[in-house]
Design a protein around this motif. Structure first.
Motif: not given
Length: 326
Positions: A14-20, A22-29, A48-59
């Motif tokens: 279960x991935x948790x993120x903070x809306x505070x 910027x989208x796309x700034x995720x930890x390396x793990x 908000x993170x979906x465009x960056x996941x798609x850019x990284x090739x993650x479906x």
């Protein structure tokens, strides 16, 4: 696939993120887990993170399976990553359902992992306050009409309530009153954005005080040294005098503050500047109080705080005499 592999329970992340953040700034793990996952699920098509996941090739699959579906799909040692909707901090409904399954003892549960993909920095909740204040200013009939002058009295009231919370030693009350004082700052800054001639924002307010603090603490951010609180005060007064270029030590002393505090501040300025200015002489309690305030300040006592403490003790004595419990 071997029988051992097909029986492997797998893993639900279960991935948790903070809306505070910027989208796309995720930890390396988080990025590693997303890249290696067999399935990545997110019910929110506007996450908000979906465009960056798609850019990284993650479906990413836009579906919201229930807890049993996730457990079933992990069979064979598969890894599923679930991204909560709205960029939030988790899906309570899903986590509760997984907990119930795990507690039932009826199914072989996969490994469950809560993976923080982004973290709040200290002070991140201030961003929430700024956003809330911005919306209130736009949509609230009362708040949208307020001015600096109209709010001035509330600033004074909140400051006094903060002092009272400090004197009472009530930590819960202290936290609340600090928030009320902070609200005044954010409210005034939001109003200031609308000034047609000299607008400024909360960021400008913060930048100004940051610059001031750095400049007035050369022993922290520069090459100077300070071994004692007296050294620090000397640094502060010296840099402040250079900044302000005042003609008189009385400049910057607000006359609207309580009288004892005003008297102490004036005598402190005179003493710090090594000026020989005797106290005025006269009859009446005012001159007596001035002399007492000067004496207290010279001894390192805040006369305003001292009188408040004595007055509070007197208040308690009155309550005791009346048989009123506090």
């Amino acid at each position: 696939m071997t029988p051992e592999e097909s029986a492997a329970p797998g893993r639900i992340v279960l991935l948790t993120t903070s809306h505070r953040v910027a989208p796309g700034l995720l930890s390396w793990p988080a990025w590693q887990t997303l890249q290696e996952a067999d399935r990545v699920l997110c019910a929110d098509t506007a996450h908000p993170h979906l465009p960056y996941l798609r850019e990284a090739g993650i479906e990413v699959e836009h579906t919201a399976p229930d807890a049993q579906d996730l457990v079933d799909d992990c069979a064979g040692g598969r890894t599923l990553v679930v991204i909560p909707t709205g960029g939030g901090e988790g899906d309570q409904r899903l986590t509760d359902s997984l907990a119930r399954l795990a507690g039932s003892g009826r199914v072989q549960m996969p490994a469950l992992e809560l993976l923080p993909a982004s973290y709040d920095l200290p002070g991140a909740r201030l961003l929430d306050l700024v956003q809330v204040m911005d919306r209130i200013r736009r949509e609230c009939p009362w708040s949208s009409q307020q001015t600096h002058k109209g709010l001035a009295k509330y600033g004074i009231e909140e400051a006094y309530e903060l002092v009272e919370a400090i004197e009472d030693g009530d930590r819960t009350e202290l936290r609340e009153e600090l928030g009320d004082v902070l609200l005044q700052v954010v409210f005034h800054a939001r109003i200031a954005q609308e000034d047609p001639e000299e607008p400024f924002s909360i960021d400008d307010v913060a930048a100004t005080i940051v610059e001031k603090l750095i400049h007035r603490h050369p022993h922290v951010f520069g090459d100077e040294t300070a071994e004692t609180p007296e050294d620090v005060k000397a640094h502060w007064l010296r840099t402040k005098a250079i900044e302000k270029q005042r003609d008189s030590v009385t400049e910057g002393v607000p006359l609207g503050q309580p009288a004892l505090a005003l008297a102490a501040k004036l005598t402190s300025r005179v003493r710090t500047a090594a000026l020989d200015v005797p106290l005025p002489t006269g009859t009446g309690v005012g001159y007596q109080l001035l002399a007492l305030a000067a004496e207290a300040e010279a001894q390192g006592t805040d006369p305003e705080a001292a009188l408040r403490a004595a007055a509070r003790a007197y208040r308690d004595a009155i309550l005791a005499a009346e048989g009123v419990e506090r």
